[in-house]
Scaffold this motif. Sequence first.
Motif, short mmCIF file in Angstrom:
data_model
loop_
_atom_site.label_atom_id
_atom_site.label_comp_id
_atom_site.label_asym_id
_atom_site.label_seq_id
_atom_site.Cartn_x
_atom_site.Cartn_y
_atom_site.Cartn_z
N ASP A 1 41.27 36.40 24.03
CA ASP A 1 42.25 36.81 25.04
C ASP A 1 42.06 38.28 25.39
N ILE A 2 41.81 39.09 24.36
CA ILE A 2 41.58 40.51 24.61
C ILE A 2 40.33 40.70 25.44
N LEU A 3 39.29 39.93 25.12
CA LEU A 3 38.04 40.04 25.86
C LEU A 3 38.22 39.65 27.31
N MET A 4 38.97 38.58 27.56
CA MET A 4 39.14 38.11 28.92
C MET A 4 39.86 39.12 29.80
N THR A 5 40.70 39.98 29.19
CA THR A 5 41.44 40.97 29.97
C THR A 5 40.79 42.34 29.91
N SER A 6 39.60 42.41 29.35
CA SER A 6 38.90 43.68 29.27
C SER A 6 38.05 43.88 30.50
N THR A 7 37.33 45.00 30.54
CA THR A 7 36.52 45.31 31.71
C THR A 7 35.27 44.44 31.78
N GLN A 8 35.07 43.53 30.81
CA GLN A 8 33.89 42.68 30.85
C GLN A 8 34.09 41.44 31.71
N THR A 9 35.32 41.20 32.15
CA THR A 9 35.54 40.01 32.96
C THR A 9 34.81 40.12 34.29
N SER A 10 34.31 39.00 34.77
CA SER A 10 33.55 38.99 36.02
C SER A 10 34.45 38.77 37.23
N ILE A 11 35.69 38.37 37.01
CA ILE A 11 36.63 38.14 38.10
C ILE A 11 37.39 39.44 38.35
N LEU A 12 37.04 40.14 39.42
CA LEU A 12 37.64 41.44 39.69
C LEU A 12 38.94 41.36 40.48
N ASN A 13 39.10 40.33 41.29
CA ASN A 13 40.35 40.18 42.05
C ASN A 13 40.84 38.75 41.91
N VAL A 14 42.12 38.60 41.63
CA VAL A 14 42.67 37.27 41.37
C VAL A 14 43.19 36.59 42.64
N THR A 15 43.22 37.32 43.75
CA THR A 15 43.62 36.72 45.02
C THR A 15 42.64 37.16 46.11
N CYS A 16 42.48 36.31 47.11
CA CYS A 16 41.65 36.68 48.27
C CYS A 16 42.42 37.70 49.10
N PRO A 17 41.81 38.84 49.42
CA PRO A 17 42.53 39.88 50.17
C PRO A 17 42.87 39.48 51.60
N LEU A 18 42.20 38.47 52.13
CA LEU A 18 42.45 38.06 53.51
C LEU A 18 43.47 36.94 53.63
N THR A 19 43.44 36.01 52.69
CA THR A 19 44.35 34.87 52.77
C THR A 19 45.53 34.99 51.81
N GLY A 20 45.38 35.82 50.79
CA GLY A 20 46.43 35.95 49.78
C GLY A 20 46.45 34.81 48.78
N LYS A 21 45.52 33.87 48.91
CA LYS A 21 45.47 32.74 47.99
C LYS A 21 44.83 33.15 46.67
N PRO A 22 45.31 32.64 45.55
CA PRO A 22 44.64 32.90 44.27
C PRO A 22 43.20 32.38 44.32
N VAL A 23 42.30 33.07 43.65
CA VAL A 23 40.90 32.66 43.69
C VAL A 23 40.70 31.26 43.11
N ILE A 24 41.59 30.86 42.21
CA ILE A 24 41.45 29.53 41.62
C ILE A 24 41.84 28.43 42.60
N GLU A 25 42.41 28.81 43.76
CA GLU A 25 42.81 27.82 44.76
C GLU A 25 41.94 27.89 46.02
N LEU A 26 40.93 28.74 46.01
CA LEU A 26 40.08 28.88 47.20
C LEU A 26 39.24 27.63 47.41
N THR A 27 39.09 27.23 48.68
CA THR A 27 38.31 26.04 49.01
C THR A 27 36.82 26.32 48.90
N GLU A 28 36.40 27.46 49.46
CA GLU A 28 34.99 27.86 49.41
C GLU A 28 34.91 29.32 48.95
#
Length: 221
Positions: A114-141
């Motif tokens: 859990d600590i690792l996932m929230t550290s700077t080593q995570t590859s997911i830098l933004n959890v929402t799309c800045p244009l649609t506001g949708k969470p990245v886990i809900e993006l179609t493409e």
Amino acid sequence: MSSVLNKLNNAAERESSESQALIAVKKLEEAALELVASYVDCTCYAEAIREVPRAYQPSNQSTDFEKLIEAEVNKVKADSSTSVENHPLIRQFREAVWNVHHAGQPMPGDEQEDILMTSTQTSILNVTCPLTGKPVIELTEPVRCVDCKHIYEKVPIMHYIKHQRPPKCPIAGCPRVLQVGRVICDALLQVEIEELRSSGPSAPNAENIEDLADDEDDEDE
């Protein structure tokens, strides 16, 4: 006396069976590690080949493309933080094995994970799309910028790049200018999003993302 012998025989058979199962699982894990290592290598080669047109410098002498590709592969590997042992696919394999006899129980080391996932080593830098506001886990493409590593929904970001001048990354504070050919669904993106989706509470939160963005800005400066 015979009852005791029968119990001992049964215990020995169970121990032998468990030992054989452990050996089989170990072999499966070794095969999985080898497969993921090959997958990571293929990903590096794919990214390196995409970089070749940028690195290629025309000259009067013939170009050694083998060396050029090798150099780009080495660059990609040097920039990558991917570890086969910690790869999401290997974690999923180990979780599946663990859940056979320990369903519902946390795996050993999950707290550190859990600590690792929230550290700077995570590859997911933004959890929402800045244009649609949708969470990245809900993006179609979902697609990701090769340069700044931010993630967007494909159709809106391509429209943005086409009509915005200059098409600066829409993530606040990011100085990168986007290019169509460098905003892609790379080989690991879907895997990382699936890992984020399944990680639940251990997923990066907004505060972590802001810290990552600040670190990235500091590096650019």
